[in-house]
Design a protein around this motif. Structure first.
Motif: not given
Length: 432
Positions: A185-190, A336-344, A358-363
């Motif tokens: 969500e955070g990335e999509s909204v950005m 890289y690897g798997w980041v799902f739209s909602k955490p598994k 304009t910059k973000c990271i999701t792990i």
């Protein structure tokens, strides 16, 4: 001499041909009706935007094919007879093969909208689409407004292309937030905010009802499903995803689903017939990957793998850790690897966003083991090899956060923000 026929001259088919030639003296023919020579499909947008010419998108000189004894046949295949091992071409010829590889790629989805075949309606996948766009949207005098239907990567690329020529764009996205089936969500909204900041008229939760025609069979407007609003436009871009380009195969004995069904060796149900690239569908998905992958690098890897099998070293297709990259206007995206739209289930997300939006990271990581599962980065370049190693080594999320500077491709970024990312991570742990 054994004759290998490859249908399709995209990255999969051409990579296969090159690697077969490196390994053998087999006769090779590539059949394609789209263009004379292989070109980089991902570069089409940069031709329209004036960054390069079409000839710059062709990695090989015209003499390359003859020198390497790869025959090019400009034609479309109309029917495959696997019993006689022949292809019926649209120019009336029959082509005989010993081994056949289907590498026909994708075609843009159309969902039966009234008016979807009018002049001025196009996808953004083939060279012909680029030619259509140049004809119908050369500038903002000829094209007063364009409407794009579909909120994926091709849609955002087309929006950027039109934007570069100051053509007003209305962007119809069915989802409640841009690409939210893939992005957290955070990335999509950005990205929603970023699209609007580029003066693109983004319409979320909005569907196309129909495309209306003028008296000459050309687009004049679209009608919105939800409100009935009519939006005047000169061009409609249909970018609601792609599907395997396999209609001509369905009359053959080759098993198909959405794509051409293949096993881990990229073999179909018919001996001596294979499929690679966007049109191939794995019987069983590989890990978290989709059965069909319309991704440039997996097409290349399939070509390299199948060349080994065809030349006597039968090996399985093993694509390794998932990765991908794209651009959202001027924001670069890597995963890289798997980041799902909602955490598994059993997973959590750590999300950091810079104040400039304009910059973000999701792990994504496993809550019980702390194992690092994947990372998305926006506006920050990371090193593929580093994350590939960390995923193989099953590193934990603490290790990844504390060593991010080693993965960074652009040292200037981390002299500014590394401390901030680490601080945000520690704060999240304390409040979790």
């Amino acid at each position: 001499m054994e004759h290998i026929v490859i249908i399709g001259n995209g990255i999969s088919g051409v990579t296969l041909a090159r690697h077969i030639r490196k390994l053998s003296d087999k006769k090779i023919t590539i059949v394609s009706g789209e263009t004379d020579y292989f070109f980089s499909r991902t570069a089409l947008m940069y031709i329209y935007m004036g960054h390069m010419k079409f000839e710059h998108t062709q990695p090989y000189e015209d003499w390359f094919w003859k020198k390497n004894r790869i025959d090019l046949r400009k034609a479309f295949v109309q029917h495959i007879d696997t019993d006689k091992k022949t292809l019926a071409l649209d120019d009336g010829d029959l082509l005989t093969y010993d081994k056949l590889v289907i590498a026909t790629g994708s075609k843009p989805n159309k969902f039966g909208w009234p008016g979807q075949d009018l002049d001025g309606v196009m996808g953004m996948y083939h060279k012909q689409d680029l030619e259509n766009l140049e004809a119908y949207a050369p500038n903002n005098k000829v094209c007063k407004r364009a409407v794009i239907v579909g909120g994926g990567l091709i849609g955002i690329e087309l929006a950027e292309m039109l934007n570069s020529r100051n053509i007003p764009v209305t962007f119809l996205v069915r989802e409640s937030s841009f690409w939210n089936g893939v992005l957290p969500e955070g990335e999509s909204v950005m990205i929603n905010r970023h699209i609007k900041n580029h003066h693109i008229d983004l319409r979320l939760s909005t569907n196309l009802k129909e495309i209306k025609s003028d008296s000459n069979g050309k687009v004049k407007s679209v009608i919105i499903e939800e409100t009935g609003e009519e939006i005047a436009c000169d061009v409609v871009g249909l970018t609601a995803g792609v599907s395997p380009n396999i209609d001509f195969i369905k009359s053959s004995n080759i098993e198909t689903g959405r794509g051409v069904k293949v096993n881990r060796y990229l073999e179909t149900n018919v001996p001596d017939v294979y499929a690679i690239g966007d049109c191939a569908e794995q019987h069983e998905a590989i890990g978290n990957r989709r059965p069909i992958e319309a991704v440039w690098y997996t097409g290349r890897m399939m070509g390299e793998t199948l060349a080994q099998t065809i030349c006597g070293n039968r090996i399985q297709y093993k694509p390794g850790h998932w990765f991908n990259s794209a651009k959202f206007l001027d924001i670069e995206y890597q995963t890289y690897g798997w980041v799902f739209s909602k955490p598994k289930e059993g997973h959590a997300h750590f999300h950091w966003r810079h104040a400039d939006d304009t910059k973000c990271i999701t792990i994504e990581y496993d809550i019980s083991t702390n194992q690092f599962v994947g990372i998305n980065t926006f506006g920050i370049r990371m090193r593929h090899e580093t994350f590939d190693t960390w995923l193989t080594e099953n590193r934990d999320v603490d290790y990844v956060i504390n060593h991010l500077s080693e993965a960074n491709f652009d040292p200037e970024f981390y002299s500014h923000y590394e401390t901030e990312v680490l601080s945000a991570y520690n704060n999240q742990l304390q409040t979790a």
